[in-house]
Design a protein around this motif. Structure first.
Motif, PDB file in Angstrom:
ATOM      1  N   GLY A 131       0.814  -1.201   0.000  1.00 37.74           N
ATOM      2  CA  GLY A 131       0.000   0.000   0.000  1.00 37.74           C
ATOM      3  C   GLY A 131       0.852   1.257   0.000  1.00 37.74           C
ATOM      4  N   GLN A 132       0.178   2.386  -0.050  1.00 36.51           N
ATOM      5  CA  GLN A 132       0.859   3.664  -0.036  1.00 36.51           C
ATOM      6  C   GLN A 132       1.319   4.001   1.387  1.00 36.51           C
ATOM      7  OE1 GLN A 132       1.616   5.331  -2.809  1.00 36.51           O
ATOM      8  NE2 GLN A 132       0.616   3.655  -3.940  1.00 36.51           N
ATOM      9  N   ASP A 133       2.377   4.833   1.482  1.00 39.43           N
ATOM     10  CA  ASP A 133       2.953   5.172   2.787  1.00 39.43           C
ATOM     11  C   ASP A 133       1.901   5.849   3.668  1.00 39.43           C
ATOM     12  OD1 ASP A 133       5.278   4.159   1.813  1.00 39.43           O
ATOM     13  OD2 ASP A 133       6.189   6.105   1.356  1.00 39.43           O
ATOM     14  N   ALA A 134       1.725   5.290   4.879  1.00 33.11           N
ATOM     15  CA  ALA A 134       0.708   5.810   5.796  1.00 33.11           C
ATOM     16  C   ALA A 134       1.280   6.222   7.141  1.00 33.11           C
ATOM     17  CB  ALA A 134      -0.386   4.751   6.013  1.00 33.11           C
ATOM     18  N   LEU A 135       2.491   5.801   7.486  1.00 28.97           N
ATOM     19  CA  LEU A 135       3.057   6.110   8.799  1.00 28.97           C
ATOM     20  C   LEU A 135       4.570   6.189   8.685  1.00 28.97           C
ATOM     21  CD1 LEU A 135       2.647   6.439  11.893  1.00 28.97           C
ATOM     22  CD2 LEU A 135       2.891   3.956  12.079  1.00 28.97           C
ATOM     23  N   THR A 136       5.142   7.219   9.303  1.00 32.00           N
ATOM     24  CA  THR A 136       6.601   7.364   9.359  1.00 32.00           C
ATOM     25  C   THR A 136       7.068   7.031  10.771  1.00 32.00           C
ATOM     26  OG1 THR A 136       6.574   9.091   7.659  1.00 32.00           O
ATOM     27  CG2 THR A 136       8.527   8.940   9.044  1.00 32.00           C
ATOM     28  N   THR A 156       4.203  -8.321   9.911  1.00 36.12           N
ATOM     29  CA  THR A 156       3.664  -7.607   8.752  1.00 36.12           C
ATOM     30  C   THR A 156       2.564  -6.661   9.223  1.00 36.12           C
ATOM     31  OG1 THR A 156       4.125  -9.513   7.340  1.00 36.12           O
ATOM     32  CG2 THR A 156       2.612  -7.855   6.481  1.00 36.12           C
ATOM     33  N   ILE A 157       2.573  -5.430   8.718  1.00 41.87           N
ATOM     34  CA  ILE A 157       1.551  -4.442   9.062  1.00 41.87           C
ATOM     35  C   ILE A 157       0.293  -4.734   8.249  1.00 41.87           C
ATOM     36  CG2 ILE A 157       0.947  -1.998   9.034  1.00 41.87           C
ATOM     37  CD1 ILE A 157       3.863  -1.335   9.424  1.00 41.87           C
ATOM     38  N   THR A 158      -0.831  -4.909   8.936  1.00 40.79           N
ATOM     39  CA  THR A 158      -2.107  -5.202   8.259  1.00 40.79           C
ATOM     40  C   THR A 158      -3.085  -4.044   8.331  1.00 40.79           C
ATOM     41  OG1 THR A 158      -2.959  -6.225  10.288  1.00 40.79           O
ATOM     42  CG2 THR A 158      -1.857  -7.668   8.686  1.00 40.79           C
ATOM     43  N   GLU A 159      -2.881  -3.115   9.291  1.00 44.64           N
ATOM     44  CA  GLU A 159      -3.792  -1.971   9.410  1.00 44.64           C
ATOM     45  C   GLU A 159      -3.073  -0.851  10.149  1.00 44.64           C
ATOM     46  OE1 GLU A 159      -8.264  -0.912  11.175  1.00 44.64           O
ATOM     47  OE2 GLU A 159      -7.479  -2.979  11.222  1.00 44.64           O
ATOM     48  N   VAL A 160      -3.324   0.404   9.729  1.00 45.46           N
ATOM     49  CA  VAL A 160      -2.686   1.566  10.336  1.00 45.46           C
ATOM     50  C   VAL A 160      -3.761   2.561  10.734  1.00 45.46           C
ATOM     51  CG1 VAL A 160      -1.031   3.446  10.023  1.00 45.46           C
ATOM     52  CG2 VAL A 160      -0.616   1.242   8.932  1.00 45.46           C
ATOM     53  N   LEU A 161      -3.735   2.999  11.999  1.00 44.15           N
ATOM     54  CA  LEU A 161      -4.658   4.022  12.482  1.00 44.15           C
ATOM     55  C   LEU A 161      -3.974   5.385  12.478  1.00 44.15           C
ATOM     56  CD1 LEU A 161      -6.296   2.135  15.503  1.00 44.15           C
ATOM     57  CD2 LEU A 161      -7.032   2.200  13.100  1.00 44.15           C
ATOM     58  N   GLY A 201      -1.161   6.384  15.116  1.00 45.39           N
ATOM     59  CA  GLY A 201       0.126   5.695  15.098  1.00 45.39           C
ATOM     60  C   GLY A 201       0.072   4.279  15.613  1.00 45.39           C
ATOM     61  N   ILE A 202      -1.136   3.790  15.893  1.00 43.83           N
ATOM     62  CA  ILE A 202      -1.304   2.403  16.342  1.00 43.83           C
ATOM     63  C   ILE A 202      -1.542   1.534  15.116  1.00 43.83           C
ATOM     64  CG2 ILE A 202      -2.677   0.838  17.752  1.00 43.83           C
ATOM     65  CD1 ILE A 202      -3.348   3.196  19.543  1.00 43.83           C
ATOM     66  N   SER A 217      -2.382 -11.989  15.556  1.00 40.39           N
ATOM     67  CA  SER A 217      -2.594 -10.566  15.301  1.00 40.39           C
ATOM     68  C   SER A 217      -2.525  -9.795  16.614  1.00 40.39           C
ATOM     69  CB  SER A 217      -3.963 -10.357  14.638  1.00 40.39           C
ATOM     70  OG  SER A 217      -4.206  -8.973  14.420  1.00 40.39           O
ATOM     71  N   ARG A 218      -1.777  -8.672  16.598  1.00 39.84           N
ATOM     72  CA  ARG A 218      -1.632  -7.834  17.787  1.00 39.84           C
ATOM     73  C   ARG A 218      -1.589  -6.361  17.375  1.00 39.84           C
ATOM     74  NH1 ARG A 218       3.250  -9.666  21.495  1.00 39.84           N
ATOM     75  NH2 ARG A 218       2.327  -7.976  22.718  1.00 39.84           N
ATOM     76  N   TRP A 219      -1.912  -5.477  18.346  1.00 42.16           N
ATOM     77  CA  TRP A 219      -1.864  -4.031  18.135  1.00 42.16           C
ATOM     78  C   TRP A 219      -0.647  -3.468  18.850  1.00 42.16           C
ATOM     79  CZ3 TRP A 219      -5.136  -1.363  14.954  1.00 42.16           C
ATOM     80  CH2 TRP A 219      -6.303  -2.014  14.538  1.00 42.16           C
ATOM     81  N   PHE A 220       0.082  -2.568  18.173  1.00 44.81           N
ATOM     82  CA  PHE A 220       1.263  -1.939  18.761  1.00 44.81           C
ATOM     83  C   PHE A 220       1.232  -0.438  18.462  1.00 44.81           C
ATOM     84  CE2 PHE A 220       2.887  -6.265  18.240  1.00 44.81           C
ATOM     85  CZ  PHE A 220       3.442  -6.478  19.490  1.00 44.81           C
ATOM     86  N   PRO A 221       1.602   0.396  19.450  1.00 43.19           N
ATOM     87  CA  PRO A 221       1.787   1.829  19.168  1.00 43.19           C
ATOM     88  C   PRO A 221       3.202   2.065  18.635  1.00 43.19           C
ATOM     89  CG  PRO A 221       1.961   1.430  21.524  1.00 43.19           C
ATOM     90  CD  PRO A 221       1.638   0.111  20.897  1.00 43.19           C
ATOM     91  N   LEU A 222       3.309   2.547  17.419  1.00 42.65           N
ATOM     92  CA  LEU A 222       4.607   2.763  16.780  1.00 42.65           C
ATOM     93  C   LEU A 222       4.936   4.238  16.648  1.00 42.65           C
ATOM     94  CD1 LEU A 222       4.708   0.021  13.997  1.00 42.65           C
ATOM     95  CD2 LEU A 222       5.603  -0.048  16.328  1.00 42.65           C
TER      96      LEU A 222
END
Length: 497
Positions: free
Chosen positions: A20-25, A134-139, A142-143, A153-158
């Protein structure tokens, strides 16, 4: 080179729609290769570096495992100006906080479908160094939702500083211990050696492709080892060889000493016999005298005379060596028998001692059993008497089974009439105690079968019901023990032990 390859690979994947397109730095932390001494000097730092202490430094205001960003370097005072996560500025002397780690910051553009890996162990987050996801979803906050290699599957704050990196391309060092179906290896002639080449080519299961600018130079570098060698690495080997040589010398010395001591008398006898034969002294075989002939004197028979003399000496040796060999064999056999007799005598003595100890322990055990029987008979009991069946079950560390204790309650409840529920509990417990049931079992029995306990539990709660059960069981046991003590005190008796 690695980041350049990752950038081109991500562009190609985004072009074909796989990524996908860049969504989080993400601000990724990369550890700087500094020793503990190097990290004490200001020249090792750059504005933007991140400092993380591995222990608390209260005098400088640094907390363990917290990130501090270097904002400026004060050369005059030899201190660093760092910023905390809350935005506060601190002046830190790097030479006074020795236990720390220094990182450089690298920005990573991530999107849905990106493969990342953790670069540091984290017990709280339950992540380990080298673990890929692997990233499957970006909020927007930044989570991100991740999917690991096991499918969890797990959630992480990045947001903020993170110990992560791209997992599309790995260095030879970080790929140790990993395996892939197909491997594309870029081998540089400047950094390749025999060890790194082996790691790179042994990661693939099915397919391997190597990319290089010079095949001949790569072949040459892959045969050169860069393993560091020190003189101290050979010291243990030298000491081992030296110790082995000393051991062999000592063994040979001992063997020769034993052989000399055992064969000293035999050699002396052989030498004496040979001297008598050559000197013409009386021989035990011929009974006469023989004259010794000088080395340069020959008789008319010439060499045949010397041959006859040699034959006579050989015949003399035949008569000596035959009984000598029998004597040696008998000596060896007798020495072995003497050693065996000594060992057997020691074993017999040890067995006799063991039998004596067993007899003493058996006598002591019999005396103790007799004393216990006399004591029980004096106080009103007898050792070894059988108890009721329910008591035998109780003595075997009865399981906490409500059905069993409820049945036990009904067993001792039969035939008892009482004016109140508390009196009924007291009479049933006293009967069980007289039958040999222990206090703990009585408490469990009352808990399982008493109506008063159920009523207290419903009205006043569990704690109040437990206090009632403990009080009732303690009261029953204490009354019986006091009564038995009074009876023994009033009855005079004599105890013999």
């Amino acid at each position: 080179e690695r980041l350049s390859l990752v950038g081109r690979l991500r562009q190609a994947l985004q072009a074909e729609g796989t990524l996908g397109q860049d969504a989080l730095t993400i601000s990724s932390l990369r550890r700087k290769d500094l020793t503990q001494v190097q990290a004490q000097y200001l020249v090792a730092y750059q504005p933007g570096d991140v400092l993380m202490p591995t222990q608390d430094y209260k005098k400088q205001g640094l907390a363990k495992y917290q990130h501090y960003t270097v904002r400026s370097i004060d050369q005059a005072s030899q201190r660093l100006v760092v910023e905390t996560v809350d935005g506060q500025l601190l002046s830190v002397d790097p030479a006074r906080c020795k236990k720390k780690t220094v990182y450089s910051v690298q920005t990573l553009d991530t999107a849905v479908g990106d493969r990342l890996r953790w670069t540091k162990n984290d017990r709280k987050a339950k992540t380990r160094n080298g673990q890929q996801f692997t990233i499957t979803e970006v909020l927007d906050s930044g989570i991100v939702r991740t999917m690991d290699e096991a499918g969890q599957s797990r959630w992480f704050p990045l947001s903020g500083y993170q110990h992560v990196d791209y997992a599309w391309v790995s260095t030879t060092y970080s790929s140790q211990g990993k395996t892939a179906d197909r491997v594309l290896a870029l081998m540089s002639e400047q950094t390749t050696n025999r060890e790194s080449f082996y790691v790179a080519v042994s990661r693939a299961k099915h397919g391997l492709k190597i990319y290089t600018t010079d095949k001949d130079e790569l072949l040459k570098r892959s045969q050169t080892s860069r393993a560091k060698e020190n003189a101290s690495d050979y010291v243990p080997l030298f000491r081992t060889g030296e110790n082995y040589a000393k051991t062999q010398k000592e063994r040979k010395r001992k063997d020769s000493k034993v052989t000399t001591n055992n064969g000293r008398d035999i050699g002396k006898r052989v030498g004496e016999c040979l001297a008598r034969e050559l000197a013409g002294q009386p021989s035990a075989r011929t009974g006469g005298y023989q004259r010794a002939r000088p080395a340069n004197e020959f008789d008319g028979a010439g060499i045949s005379a010397n041959d006859s003399a040699s034959e006579s000496i050989a015949e003399g040796f035949d008569g000596i060596l035959e009984p000598l060999s029998h004597a040696i064999a008998e000596y060896v056999e007798q020495s072995d028998l003497i050693k065996g007799e000594r060992f057997f005598a020691e074993a017999v003595a040890a067995v006799d001692l063991g039998f004596e100890q067993l007899e003493r322990s058996a006598k002591n055990r019999n005396k103790l059993a007799a004393a216990v029987d006399r004591f029980n008979a004096a106080v009103g009991g007898k050792a070894g008497t059988a108890q009721p069946e329910l008591n035998e079950i109780n003595d075997k560390d009865v399981t906490k089974d409500a059905l069993y204790y409820k049945a036990l309650w009904h067993h001792y409840r039969q035939g008892i009439e009482a004016n109140s529920k508390g009196e009924l509990d007291h009479l049933v417990g006293r009967r069980a105690f007289e039958d040999g049931i222990k206090q703990r079992a009585i408490s469990l029995m009352i808990t399982a079968g008493s109506e008063a306990v159920q009523q207290i539990h419903q009205s006043d709660g569990k704690q109040r019901a437990m206090k009632y059960v403990n009080y009732m069981a303690r009261r029953i046991c204490q009354e019986k023990l006091v009564k038995a003590a009074d009876q023994r005190a009033s009855t005079p008796r004599q105890i013999e032990l």
